[in-house]
Scaffold this motif. Structure first.
Motif, PDB file in Angstrom:
ATOM      1  N   ILE A 160     -92.384  40.630  29.055  1.00  0.00           N
ATOM      2  CA  ILE A 160     -91.838  41.986  29.152  1.00  0.00           C
ATOM      3  C   ILE A 160     -91.659  43.080  29.118  1.00  0.00           C
ATOM      4  O   ILE A 160     -92.676  43.554  30.256  1.00  0.00           O
ATOM      5  CB  ILE A 160     -92.037  41.986  27.080  1.00  0.00           C
ATOM      6  CG1 ILE A 160     -91.612  40.602  25.612  1.00  0.00           C
ATOM      7  CG2 ILE A 160     -91.371  43.492  27.042  1.00  0.00           C
ATOM      8  CD1 ILE A 160     -90.393  40.681  25.928  1.00  0.00           C
ATOM      9  N   ARG A 161     -90.712  44.205  29.591  1.00  0.00           N
ATOM     10  CA  ARG A 161     -90.481  45.149  30.850  1.00  0.00           C
ATOM     11  C   ARG A 161     -89.698  45.686  29.364  1.00  0.00           C
ATOM     12  O   ARG A 161     -88.259  45.977  28.828  1.00  0.00           O
ATOM     13  CB  ARG A 161     -89.955  44.957  31.662  1.00  0.00           C
ATOM     14  CG  ARG A 161     -89.616  46.279  32.579  1.00  0.00           C
ATOM     15  CD  ARG A 161     -88.762  46.570  33.915  1.00  0.00           C
ATOM     16  NE  ARG A 161     -88.133  44.996  33.962  1.00  0.00           N
ATOM     17  CZ  ARG A 161     -86.722  45.551  33.912  1.00  0.00           C
ATOM     18  NH1 ARG A 161     -86.704  46.759  33.695  1.00  0.00           N
ATOM     19  NH2 ARG A 161     -85.252  44.631  33.551  1.00  0.00           N
ATOM     20  N   ALA A 162     -90.313  47.213  29.260  1.00  0.00           N
ATOM     21  CA  ALA A 162     -89.944  47.951  28.413  1.00  0.00           C
ATOM     22  C   ALA A 162     -89.011  49.275  29.481  1.00  0.00           C
ATOM     23  O   ALA A 162     -89.898  49.990  30.011  1.00  0.00           O
ATOM     24  CB  ALA A 162     -90.576  48.656  27.002  1.00  0.00           C
ATOM     25  N   GLU A 163     -87.449  49.537  28.780  1.00  0.00           N
ATOM     26  CA  GLU A 163     -86.736  50.551  29.007  1.00  0.00           C
ATOM     27  C   GLU A 163     -86.721  51.686  28.030  1.00  0.00           C
ATOM     28  O   GLU A 163     -86.371  51.000  27.215  1.00  0.00           O
ATOM     29  CB  GLU A 163     -85.896  49.986  29.825  1.00  0.00           C
ATOM     30  CG  GLU A 163     -85.793  49.557  31.428  1.00  0.00           C
ATOM     31  CD  GLU A 163     -84.554  49.677  31.453  1.00  0.00           C
ATOM     32  OE1 GLU A 163     -83.655  49.225  31.799  1.00  0.00           O
ATOM     33  OE2 GLU A 163     -84.585  48.760  32.722  1.00  0.00           O
ATOM     34  N   ILE A 172     -83.475  57.614  20.373  1.00  0.00           N
ATOM     35  CA  ILE A 172     -84.117  56.797  22.093  1.00  0.00           C
ATOM     36  C   ILE A 172     -83.611  55.146  21.357  1.00  0.00           C
ATOM     37  O   ILE A 172     -83.862  54.649  20.214  1.00  0.00           O
ATOM     38  CB  ILE A 172     -85.996  56.612  20.798  1.00  0.00           C
ATOM     39  CG1 ILE A 172     -86.012  58.895  21.395  1.00  0.00           C
ATOM     40  CG2 ILE A 172     -86.994  55.695  22.342  1.00  0.00           C
ATOM     41  CD1 ILE A 172     -86.295  58.883  21.803  1.00  0.00           C
ATOM     42  N   GLU A 173     -83.393  54.689  22.230  1.00  0.00           N
ATOM     43  CA  GLU A 173     -84.028  53.436  22.663  1.00  0.00           C
ATOM     44  C   GLU A 173     -84.578  52.235  22.832  1.00  0.00           C
ATOM     45  O   GLU A 173     -85.098  53.235  24.802  1.00  0.00           O
ATOM     46  CB  GLU A 173     -81.981  52.967  23.183  1.00  0.00           C
ATOM     47  CG  GLU A 173     -80.869  53.291  22.484  1.00  0.00           C
ATOM     48  CD  GLU A 173     -79.706  52.887  22.920  1.00  0.00           C
ATOM     49  OE1 GLU A 173     -79.751  52.535  23.878  1.00  0.00           O
ATOM     50  OE2 GLU A 173     -78.475  52.652  22.171  1.00  0.00           O
ATOM     51  N   LEU A 174     -85.241  52.097  22.434  1.00  0.00           N
ATOM     52  CA  LEU A 174     -86.087  50.927  23.501  1.00  0.00           C
ATOM     53  C   LEU A 174     -85.624  49.575  23.587  1.00  0.00           C
ATOM     54  O   LEU A 174     -85.271  48.875  22.549  1.00  0.00           O
ATOM     55  CB  LEU A 174     -87.481  51.231  22.309  1.00  0.00           C
ATOM     56  CG  LEU A 174     -88.790  50.208  22.752  1.00  0.00           C
ATOM     57  CD1 LEU A 174     -89.165  50.592  24.222  1.00  0.00           C
ATOM     58  CD2 LEU A 174     -90.015  49.757  21.892  1.00  0.00           C
ATOM     59  N   ALA A 175     -85.410  49.217  24.826  1.00  0.00           N
ATOM     60  CA  ALA A 175     -85.038  48.121  25.406  1.00  0.00           C
ATOM     61  C   ALA A 175     -86.299  47.251  25.952  1.00  0.00           C
ATOM     62  O   ALA A 175     -86.902  47.315  26.399  1.00  0.00           O
ATOM     63  CB  ALA A 175     -84.368  48.121  26.468  1.00  0.00           C
ATOM     64  N   LEU A 176     -86.410  46.103  25.002  1.00  0.00           N
ATOM     65  CA  LEU A 176     -87.464  44.699  25.434  1.00  0.00           C
ATOM     66  C   LEU A 176     -87.002  44.237  26.424  1.00  0.00           C
ATOM     67  O   LEU A 176     -85.746  43.316  25.500  1.00  0.00           O
ATOM     68  CB  LEU A 176     -88.040  43.995  23.719  1.00  0.00           C
ATOM     69  CG  LEU A 176     -88.745  45.403  23.049  1.00  0.00           C
ATOM     70  CD1 LEU A 176     -89.242  44.896  21.837  1.00  0.00           C
ATOM     71  CD2 LEU A 176     -89.760  45.990  23.979  1.00  0.00           C
ATOM     72  N   ILE A 177     -87.242  44.397  27.611  1.00  0.00           N
ATOM     73  CA  ILE A 177     -85.908  43.049  29.036  1.00  0.00           C
ATOM     74  C   ILE A 177     -86.900  42.094  29.029  1.00  0.00           C
ATOM     75  O   ILE A 177     -88.427  41.979  28.770  1.00  0.00           O
ATOM     76  CB  ILE A 177     -85.894  44.001  29.907  1.00  0.00           C
ATOM     77  CG1 ILE A 177     -84.976  44.807  29.150  1.00  0.00           C
ATOM     78  CG2 ILE A 177     -85.071  42.783  30.571  1.00  0.00           C
ATOM     79  CD1 ILE A 177     -84.584  46.312  30.373  1.00  0.00           C
ATOM     80  N   THR A 178     -86.403  40.692  29.290  1.00  0.00           N
ATOM     81  CA  THR A 178     -86.984  39.765  29.636  1.00  0.00           C
ATOM     82  C   THR A 178     -87.110  39.408  31.035  1.00  0.00           C
ATOM     83  O   THR A 178     -86.589  40.348  31.617  1.00  0.00           O
ATOM     84  CB  THR A 178     -86.761  38.140  28.665  1.00  0.00           C
ATOM     85  OG1 THR A 178     -85.993  38.706  27.894  1.00  0.00           O
ATOM     86  CG2 THR A 178     -87.175  37.206  29.570  1.00  0.00           C
TER      87      THR A 178
END
Length: 186
Positions: A160-163, A172-178
């Motif tokens: 997971i990479r967080a943006e 706040i938007e926390l994107a959990l990207i595969t």
């Protein structure tokens, strides 16, 4: 997975049984119905009311496109799946969604300052499945979130990479990207 609150079900069943018990006691003088109504109905009613008072409603999940749903099937990590399932169902005995995670990440200085998860959506970001958590975060500024970005990636990882970005003054938007490596291994 229940699509309705368990507290409502217990309250309705408890109310019906309690009313049947009162009816049996005062109107028909039926001891069996009377006992069933009182001994089962009242505890179920009280249990349902207790659950209602400790209920945490599900976070709304935006409707995803068929492409994103296919990405979820092929790329979503177990952590992303678990987060999505946990926050989109009724919970009991918790003060807020992801309260423990926010506390461990140092994003919840106090109960009053804790960011609140208000929405959830799934996206395709450059071919990678992405779970976006939208927080109302008036007390925790963007800079604090950004300083924890690497820790958030590790916390929700592996793969997971967080943006983090600010969508509004207190959101706040926390994107959990595969990550690409995870997507290739699935």
């Amino acid at each position: 997975m229940l699509g309705f609150p368990l507290g409502n079900l217990l309250t309705v069943v408890g109310t019906v049984l309690t009313l049947v018990g009162f009816y049996a006691y005062f109107i028909t003088d039926n001891a069996t119905l009377n006992l069933a109504g009182f001994f089962y109905g009242i505890p179920l009613l009280l249990g349902g009311l207790a659950l209602k008072s400790a209920e945490l409603k599900p976070v709304p999940l935006a409707k995803a496109s068929s492409v994103v749903l296919e990405l979820r099937k092929t790329q979503a990590t177990p952590t992303q799946q678990q987060v999505r399932r946990d926050v989109t169902r009724f919970r009991y005995g918790q003060e807020a969604h992801l309260d423990v995670a926010l506390e461990k990440l140092g994003l919840s200085p106090s109960d009053d300052e804790r960011p609140e998860l208000v929405a959830l959506r799934e996206e395709d970001r450059n071919g990678a499945y992405t779970l976006v958590l939208d927080f109302a975060s008036p007390a925790v500024p963007l800079e604090t979130w950004q300083s924890k970005q690497e820790r958030i990636s590790r916390f929700f990882g592996p793969n997971i990479r967080a943006e983090i970005q600010q969508s509004a003054s207190d959101r706040i938007e926390l994107a959990l990207i595969t990550t690409v490596e995870a997507a290739a291994n699935v």
